[in-house]
Scaffold this active site. Structure first.
Site, PDB file in Angstrom:
ATOM      1  N   LYS A   1      80.972 -48.403  90.741  1.00  0.00           N
ATOM      2  CA  LYS A   1      80.639 -47.141  90.054  1.00  0.00           C
ATOM      3  C   LYS A   1      81.379 -46.948  88.737  1.00  0.00           C
ATOM      4  O   LYS A   1      80.871 -46.305  87.831  1.00  0.00           O
ATOM      5  CB  LYS A   1      80.893 -45.954  90.981  1.00  0.00           C
ATOM      6  CG  LYS A   1      82.360 -45.737  91.275  1.00  0.00           C
ATOM      7  CD  LYS A   1      82.587 -44.653  92.309  1.00  0.00           C
ATOM      8  CE  LYS A   1      84.062 -44.381  92.427  1.00  0.00           C
ATOM      9  NZ  LYS A   1      84.439 -43.813  93.705  1.00  0.00           N
TER      10      LYS A   1
ATOM     11  N   ARG B   1      89.286 -34.069 100.373  1.00  0.00           N
ATOM     12  CA  ARG B   1      87.931 -34.302  99.886  1.00  0.00           C
ATOM     13  C   ARG B   1      87.065 -34.409 101.134  1.00  0.00           C
ATOM     14  O   ARG B   1      87.195 -33.590 102.035  1.00  0.00           O
ATOM     15  CB  ARG B   1      87.874 -35.521  98.956  1.00  0.00           C
ATOM     16  CG  ARG B   1      86.705 -35.427  97.964  1.00  0.00           C
ATOM     17  CD  ARG B   1      86.660 -36.564  96.967  1.00  0.00           C
ATOM     18  NE  ARG B   1      86.189 -37.794  97.575  1.00  0.00           N
ATOM     19  CZ  ARG B   1      86.007 -38.931  96.894  1.00  0.00           C
ATOM     20  NH1 ARG B   1      86.254 -38.967  95.608  1.00  0.00           N
ATOM     21  NH2 ARG B   1      85.573 -40.018  97.505  1.00  0.00           N
TER      22      ARG B   1
HETATM   23  C1  PLP Z   1      85.473 -44.619  94.109  1.00  0.00           C
HETATM   24  C2  PLP Z   1      85.706 -44.833  95.538  1.00  0.00           C
HETATM   25  C3  PLP Z   1      86.419 -45.960  95.977  1.00  0.00           C
HETATM   26  C4  PLP Z   1      87.058 -46.947  95.026  1.00  0.00           C
HETATM   27  O1  PLP Z   1      88.267 -46.433  94.538  1.00  0.00           O
HETATM   28  P1  PLP Z   1      89.223 -47.254  93.548  1.00  0.00           P
HETATM   29  O2  PLP Z   1      90.424 -46.415  93.420  1.00  0.00           O
HETATM   30  O3  PLP Z   1      88.474 -47.426  92.277  1.00  0.00           O
HETATM   31  O4  PLP Z   1      89.518 -48.565  94.196  1.00  0.00           O
HETATM   32  C5  PLP Z   1      86.566 -46.137  97.329  1.00  0.00           C
HETATM   33  N1  PLP Z   1      86.043 -45.258  98.222  1.00  0.00           N
HETATM   34  C6  PLP Z   1      85.360 -44.173  97.838  1.00  0.00           C
HETATM   35  C7  PLP Z   1      84.825 -43.253  98.863  1.00  0.00           C
HETATM   36  C8  PLP Z   1      85.173 -43.920  96.494  1.00  0.00           C
HETATM   37  O5  PLP Z   1      84.491 -42.828  96.121  1.00  0.00           O
END
Ligand code: PLP
Length: 360
Positions: free
Chosen positions: A38, A133
């Site tokens: 993402k 969250r």
């Molecule tokens: C964005 C996201 C991740 C990845 O997080 P990073 O800190 O970029 O490794 C993992 N799990 C969820 C639910 C996320 O939204």
């Protein structure tokens, strides 16, 4: 149209290498890695680099991005990282093999969408261990039972695991105690549904530090890694990950004006273009450059200039103002200045239609 700036240069070999190093490090602890796309809006080069690097799944927070990933046919399972909207459930079961869940109503909706499409779907139940969250609150003793009851009535939706987030909203840090708690809740869910959970997803980049310290509980067998692979950074712990490459992404912006001006605005002051009241330190006349990039392309606070002596003073929608007085060789209009983005800056760049990408 001609090739244009601002331009984000992406070193795909570094992204691939970061994926490989992460996958290898995690494998020593029996952990599988999902590459999270993402931060770069699921661009094909990134997905392919993560695939070559050995990621065991690809994950993204947007269904639109998952549709892009699915069309790439990487062969890897695809996971949706944001708990789904009620309005997108039929797309979720079409484009994602797995999604994160926290509410009975959504699980039931997924079951219905699966029935309509003749599909099956996996969910990972999110547990909120304090970050505030998504997920069922860890102290809610009845929550697991409620979810298990719903799952027992589903024939197409299968809960394969439990997962947790750290450092997202509340900025909480992952700890061994919290992850042991997650394992516990996974076991409880398995007991309640009669199917032991297969996956214990212990977080994201910020959980890598537990591997390094040797404190990762043995039951954790999945991590979802974006920032570490893309940038080699763990912002939650304010550190560069020492065994990953840091400079896979470089932003270039073109200089459009260089002039010496006072360091404090002249005349009566109102608000800036974004309603803020900027404050200025009087450092006398300073040589400044304007780069053709702005707040609609990037989060300027998240940029680190490559050239020594460049200091970012601020930005409006389309102009970034730089102090270049201390540069050994001051830039001239037409020059491209380089900056290293943090995660927030990269995310904004990746989603701005005005930014070009060169992936090599
Ligand atoms: C964005 C996201 C991740 C990845 O997080 P990073 O800190 O970029 O490794 C993992 N799990 C969820 C639910 C996320 O939204």
């Amino acid at each position: 149209m001609a090739f244009t700036w601002p331009l984000l240069r992406v070193d795909l070999a570094a992204v691939e290498e970061n994926t490989r190093r992460t996958v290898e490090k995690c494998a020593t602890a029996g952990i599988k890695v999902w590459g999270v796309t993402k931060g770069m809006a699921a661009r094909e080069g990134i997905a392919r680099a993560m695939t070559r690097g050995g990621a065991e799944g690809l994950a993204d927070s947007r269904v639109k991005n998952l549709a892009k990933l699915k069309a790439m046919k990487t062969g890897l399972p695809l996971a949706l990282l944001r708990i789904p909207m009620q309005s997108e459930l039929s797309d979720v079961v079409e484009y994602a093999d797995c999604s994160l869940a926290s509410a009975p109503v959504t699980i039931l909706g997924l079951e219905k969408a699966c029935a309509a499409a003749g599909r099956t779907h996996e969910v990972i139940l999110m547990i909120d261990l304090g970050d505030l969250r998504e997920g069922v609150w860890f102290e809610d003793r009845e929550a697991i039972g409620r979810i298990a009851d719903v799952l027992k009535g589903c024939s197409r939706v299968r809960c394969t695991g439990v997962g947790v987030n750290f450092g997202c909203f509340g900025g909480t840090l992952p700890t061994r105690e919290k992850l042991l708690r997650l394992e516990d809740m996974g076991r409880e869910l398995g007991r309640e549904t009669g199917h032991p959970v297969e996956t214990v997803s212990g977080g994201a980049t910020s959980s890598l530090i537990l591997l390094e310290e040797g404190t990762m509980p043995p039951g954790v067998n999945n991590l979802r890694i974006g920032e570490g692979i893309l940038l080699g950074i763990d912002v939650t712990h304010s550190r560069a990950v020492p065994w990953l490459k840091q400079r896979a992404m470089v932003l270039e912006a073109e200089v459009v004006e260089v002039a010496r001006k006072p360091s404090v605005p002249r005349g009566p002051a109102g608000s800036d273009a974004f309603g803020g009241k900027p404050v200025f330190e009087d450092r006398g006349p300073r040589l400044r450059a304007i780069a053709a990039i702005g707040r609609q392309d990037v989060r300027v606070e998240g940029l680190t200039p490559e050239l020594e002596g460049v200091c970012i003073l601020g930005a409006s929608s389309d102009h970034m103002i730089l102090d270049v007085e201390d540069c050994r060789l001051p830039p001239a209009p037409g020059d491209k200045l380089r900056f290293f983005p943090d995660y927030g800056a990269m995310l904004a760049l990746a989603t701005s239609p005005y930014v070009s990408f060169k992936m090599v």
